[in-house]
Scaffold this active site. Sequence first.
Site, PDB file in Angstrom:
ATOM      1  N   GLY A 135     -48.049  30.321   6.708  1.00  0.00           N
ATOM      2  CA  GLY A 135     -48.428  30.794   5.382  1.00  0.00           C
ATOM      3  C   GLY A 135     -47.248  31.478   4.712  1.00  0.00           C
ATOM      4  O   GLY A 135     -46.147  31.514   5.260  1.00  0.00           O
ATOM      5  N   ALA A 136     -47.469  32.011   3.525  1.00  0.00           N
ATOM      6  CA  ALA A 136     -46.423  32.759   2.824  1.00  0.00           C
ATOM      7  C   ALA A 136     -47.095  33.748   1.876  1.00  0.00           C
ATOM      8  O   ALA A 136     -48.254  33.562   1.491  1.00  0.00           O
ATOM      9  CB  ALA A 136     -45.517  31.822   2.039  1.00  0.00           C
ATOM     10  N   GLU A 157     -41.815  34.387  13.328  1.00  0.00           N
ATOM     11  CA  GLU A 157     -42.003  33.248  12.410  1.00  0.00           C
ATOM     12  C   GLU A 157     -40.661  32.614  12.050  1.00  0.00           C
ATOM     13  O   GLU A 157     -40.527  31.390  12.009  1.00  0.00           O
ATOM     14  CB  GLU A 157     -42.719  33.718  11.134  1.00  0.00           C
ATOM     15  CG  GLU A 157     -44.180  34.061  11.388  1.00  0.00           C
ATOM     16  CD  GLU A 157     -44.870  34.719  10.204  1.00  0.00           C
ATOM     17  OE1 GLU A 157     -46.102  34.644  10.138  1.00  0.00           O
ATOM     18  OE2 GLU A 157     -44.195  35.322   9.361  1.00  0.00           O
ATOM     19  N   LYS A 209     -50.145  32.421  -4.743  1.00  0.00           N
ATOM     20  CA  LYS A 209     -48.868  32.787  -4.080  1.00  0.00           C
ATOM     21  C   LYS A 209     -47.643  32.254  -4.828  1.00  0.00           C
ATOM     22  O   LYS A 209     -46.521  32.630  -4.519  1.00  0.00           O
ATOM     23  CB  LYS A 209     -48.846  32.240  -2.643  1.00  0.00           C
ATOM     24  CG  LYS A 209     -50.048  32.633  -1.779  1.00  0.00           C
ATOM     25  CD  LYS A 209     -49.938  34.046  -1.313  1.00  0.00           C
ATOM     26  CE  LYS A 209     -51.034  34.480  -0.355  1.00  0.00           C
ATOM     27  NZ  LYS A 209     -50.992  33.914   0.946  1.00  0.00           N
TER      28      LYS A 209
HETATM   29  C1  5RP Z   1     -47.488  36.860   8.501  1.00  0.00           C
HETATM   30  C2  5RP Z   1     -47.148  36.005   7.343  1.00  0.00           C
HETATM   31  C3  5RP Z   1     -48.280  35.263   6.719  1.00  0.00           C
HETATM   32  O1  5RP Z   1     -48.064  33.910   6.860  1.00  0.00           O
HETATM   33  C4  5RP Z   1     -48.369  35.659   5.271  1.00  0.00           C
HETATM   34  O2  5RP Z   1     -48.535  37.059   5.200  1.00  0.00           O
HETATM   35  C5  5RP Z   1     -49.513  34.950   4.551  1.00  0.00           C
HETATM   36  O3  5RP Z   1     -50.718  35.328   5.138  1.00  0.00           O
HETATM   37  P1  5RP Z   1     -52.127  34.910   4.536  1.00  0.00           P
HETATM   38  O4  5RP Z   1     -52.260  33.448   4.715  1.00  0.00           O
HETATM   39  O5  5RP Z   1     -53.131  35.702   5.338  1.00  0.00           O
HETATM   40  O6  5RP Z   1     -52.141  35.326   3.080  1.00  0.00           O
HETATM   41  O7  5RP Z   1     -46.031  35.886   6.912  1.00  0.00           O
HETATM   42  O8  5RP Z   1     -46.372  37.590   8.943  1.00  0.00           O
END
Ligand code: 5RP
Length: 223
Positions: free
Chosen positions: A83-84, A104, A122
């Site tokens: 994810g990001a 990651e 995002k």
């Molecule tokens: C964890 C990350 C996650 O991928 C990022 O925070 C996105 O998370 P989510 O899908 O819950 O919004 O970098 O370290």
Amino acid sequence: MEALKKQAALKAAEFVKDNMILGLGTGSTTSYFVEEVGRLVKEEGLNIIGVTTSSVTSKQAQELGIPLKDIDDVDEVDLTVDGADEVDPSFNGIKGGGGALLMEKVVATPSKDYIWVVDESKLVDSLGAFKLPVEVVQYGAMQVFKIFEEKGYKPAFREKDGQRFVTDMKNYIIDLDLGRIEDPIALGKELKQMVGVVEHGLFNQMVKKVVVAGQNGVTVLEA
Ligand code: 5RP
């Protein structure tokens, strides 16, 4: 929102092929992807080896019966899906909202293909509204903190249950409230050369595809 996350994750799962070594990211969106990988292994008999990016993802993958290996026990990673927190139009991104940015980045770096799964919230014009996580060693963390303060980066130690949050790699996280990052590449280099900084949450031009789920459907953006 959860529906969009799941749609992005299921689209990314279409890139999973038999016999892949698969980097498994961390976070709520990626957890739908890991769930689907578990189904592919169990119901469709795919032969997958997972390489995880956090203790949370390891636990989920183990519960789903996905065979796992350590990053140093595989020759290469075919694909990593993660994810990001923010993605800009140049495919720079902020990650580390879940505190797993170091693992990651370690898994993403040698990956032949690298996909982010996000909902459309995002996507941003410029990075920085999301606080930028920086992973620092515990020893002397206050020294790094003070430098960030002097630079006007508005640092805050991440906390959990009233204590400083400790990552899987036993470091602290300092979140920087930057508002707007003019030059993510320059900032990434600046942070990387600071003593005490282990890694930062800027993932600049690493990702190859971003799977975005929005109200009008799912789109795959290619870098
Ligand atoms: C964890 C990350 C996650 O991928 C990022 O925070 C996105 O998370 P989510 O899908 O819950 O919004 O970098 O370290």
